[in-house]
Design an enzyme around this catalytic site. Sequence first.
Site, PDB file in Angstrom:
ATOM      1  N   GLY A 270      -3.610   8.318  -8.497  1.00 31.83           N
ATOM      2  CA  GLY A 270      -4.528   7.223  -8.826  1.00 31.83           C
ATOM      3  C   GLY A 270      -4.544   6.145  -7.750  1.00 31.83           C
ATOM      4  O   GLY A 270      -5.591   5.687  -7.332  1.00 31.83           O
ATOM      5  N   ASN A 274       1.649   0.429  -1.633  1.00 36.51           N
ATOM      6  CA  ASN A 274       2.149   0.010  -0.324  1.00 36.51           C
ATOM      7  C   ASN A 274       2.155  -1.515  -0.216  1.00 36.51           C
ATOM      8  O   ASN A 274       1.212  -2.184  -0.614  1.00 36.51           O
ATOM      9  CB  ASN A 274       1.231   0.554   0.774  1.00 36.51           C
ATOM     10  CG  ASN A 274       0.842   1.983   0.523  1.00 36.51           C
ATOM     11  OD1 ASN A 274       1.693   2.840   0.482  1.00 36.51           O
ATOM     12  ND2 ASN A 274      -0.444   2.208   0.292  1.00 36.51           N
ATOM     13  N   GLU A 307      -0.338  -1.342  -9.852  1.00 32.84           N
ATOM     14  CA  GLU A 307       0.051  -1.356  -8.430  1.00 32.84           C
ATOM     15  C   GLU A 307       0.477  -2.763  -8.014  1.00 32.84           C
ATOM     16  O   GLU A 307       1.413  -2.945  -7.257  1.00 32.84           O
ATOM     17  CB  GLU A 307      -1.088  -0.851  -7.533  1.00 32.84           C
ATOM     18  CG  GLU A 307      -1.625   0.524  -7.883  1.00 32.84           C
ATOM     19  CD  GLU A 307      -0.570   1.606  -8.048  1.00 32.84           C
ATOM     20  OE1 GLU A 307       0.485   1.525  -7.395  1.00 32.84           O
ATOM     21  OE2 GLU A 307      -0.792   2.530  -8.864  1.00 32.84           O
TER      22      GLU A 307
END
Length: 875
Positions: A270, A274, A307
């Site tokens: 998905g 980073n 994220e």
Amino acid sequence: MKDAQPRTIYLKDYRQPDYWIDRTRLDVALYETHAIVEATLDVRLNDSQHDANKHLPALVLDGVDLELEELCLNGSVVEADGYELVPQGLSVPAPGAAFELKTRCRIEPQNNTSLEGLYKSNGMFCTQCEAEGFRKITYYLDRPDVMSVFDCRISADKSLYPVLLSNGNEQTRGDEPEGRHWVEWHDPFPKPAYLFALVAGDLQHVSDRFVTQSGREVTLQLFTEPRNIHKCDHAIDSLKRAMRWDEEVYGREYDLDIFMIVAVDHFNMGAMENKGLNIFNSSCVLASADTATDSSFQRIEAIVAHEYFHNWSGNRVTCRDWFQLSLKEGFTVFRDAEFSADMNSRSVKRIEDVSLLRTAQFAEDAGPMSHPVRPESYMEISNFYTLTIYEKGAEVVRMIHRLLGRDRFRKGSDLYFERHDGEAATVENFVAAMEEAGDIDLNQFRRWYQQAGTPELNVTDEFDSSQGLYTLQVTQSCRATPGQSEKLPLHIPLAVGLINAEGDDLLPEGTRMLELVEQTQSFSFEGLSAKPVPSLLRGFSAPIKLHYDYSDQQLAFLMANDSDGFNRWDACQQLCVRVLQRMVSAYLAEQPMQVDAVLTEAFGELLGSPVEDPAALDAMLALPSEAYLAEISSEVEVEANHAAREALANHLATVFAVRFSELYQGCQAKGPYQASAKDIATRSLKNAALGYIARSADQGIELAREQYDQADNMTDRFRALATLVHSERNGSVELADSYLDKFYNHFKNDPQVIELWLSVQASCQREGALERVQKLMEHEAFDADNPNKLRSLIGVFCSQNTTGFHNPAGYAFLADQVIALDARNPQIASRLVTPLTRYRKYPALRQQQMRSQLERIFAQQLSPDLYEVVSKSLK
Ligand code: B3K
Ligand code: ZN
């Protein structure tokens, strides 16, 4: 291909590395035919691992598919006999306890179809390094406990790649001869190589800003190909909400000056967290009302948040080794689930998550790849990005939250972040912080991380009317899983309520949290005047299977009366499951399938009252899926499950035809499209009603057609299309085909919409399903190198189209696809093969047919990814 027979890595073998890399300077020059990667590493001996009386150990770096052009130590070139190229790596004699190593490698990103390391997607360069992709970029200590400060200089052709991005903050930029340019990035936060990212492309971006709680201004940018630039707003809004929420709920603030997201069409998962430069699968970040469904709006909000939350739970505090993966993933899924619950409807979010867990994670836990939340061993770590690590891991964190309560949990997370900031930590570190700050003994609880399999609770009760004493007796057990035959009792939070005949909660606190720690334990409740109906496992307080011998009437009663929204839905599911199982038995005995009156009445009551909570009603109208029916069967009867589910849906459609029409009319939108929780629920209920109407009357088909033609958003348009495609009414096939063409012609330039178009056809259970899928693979819209297309067509067909897939031709088809794909993209191949690996759940003939396809796959030269999954399945 890495190895024919990959070796197994064990947690017990973990030891720290011999060297650290304090600083990593990368210079990446991108060309159309190759890339040159120069890496300058400041290497330092790890004293704690070294016996001062011994020689310095060689520095052994990981490296895969690299062509080493030059190697220098402390500035001097080393000839080829001064180092050794070892399988998947490089061994360099250390010139001292601290030194500089410089390598220059040539790689070919344009030929990298594994989508791991540095690769190209639609003409742009991008990276995916987690878990072990960095070793495909340069020689390195590619393990998460090696944390380094990164500088990255990227150079490329300026007109083809005007945008050059990496982690951290941009430092300087300039031009080079031959129309090239360069940009230098510096990331001040030490990080493991798996968080490194690089992007180069002809991208546009939208920009926004966020002021943190301490008043720092952060620039937010979302980069996409120019054609998608109008689809960024929702992700940016979601990001800002997530940043605020993490400050308010966890006290966590963002730490760099800039936060960037890039949308990429070819992506195995998905998205990826980073540092400062998240890379997203386009379908998990881009949305507009006319191209994305409500579910994708919600998925985007959740994944953007997930994220972002990793910046603390994953990046600032990372994992010591990959056995600790759930430390960041389970915790972060828990965080994103709570965020979504706060932004939308809490009980709907819970229902969705539990459905996924029960259907897919429980199946994983009962299958050949079953593993604990903290595994003890793996062959290929990519295979361990599983529902167990993510979803069960999140449930385990949720149980800690439940045991500690909100405030003590917050103290625990504060302590964990404070204590381990900048470190590579372990699951044990997390539990220890929770234990200490929460002032609670989690010793037995730790078994949740160590034991695989889904625990089962058997609950019985008795009532002593003379004393007004009600007693629940609870026994826990867990079946053996591969490599773990013995299971010890777990510490299980069991939330219960007791309900009287009027439907009121009897416990003063409403819900009581029982803590089960013994194998068998009794819990008593005093002062009751009659035997109550127990409402067990409220809110799904633990990831277990619970058995209590409810009567159908009690389930109907709970469905109408339980004060716990989740348990009302669950009672409805359980009642449907029972009725469906009886219908399946009738089908197998070639008897007419009948729907028990108690279920019809319960739905009558449900549908008869005014709609107070459209989301809750919508969830109850979604009958248990075939996948769930399969998971709870000891032997899966594919055709019978499908027939029973269809018959039950058709029955409800006929009995409540009038009510469904009223609901449909009553749920029409007022005002323009909005992806708000309220509107999403109303739209979903309307479309559920449409589905039922289309089952009982031709007028439903007409309604779907009208809705398609008049829709101002993708949810209504797509649900109308799906209704036409799935309809079994006369004449609907031609109509569906003409609407599928219409849809395709309108949206053929939009890959995300085409994924929907492929998936709705892949799941269509009409005759000839496999042939249709095979034909679609020849279609211009299909791209066998794009994971989203593979998932939408082949993945959906094999996992959802039960009657289409489960026959010898379907099995052979999947095996063919997996074999062909393994050479190009092992990660996706080893995921797609999953339906075949569940062969033990099926009757003998199917078992043997599925198994023989697995054997055919196993006879090939396989990637470690596929080798692990197939060999474990055949054991
Ligand atoms: N951490 C990544 C997953 C990377 C998968 C590598 N095979 C996405 C996430 O969980 O946020
Ligand atoms: Zn994650």
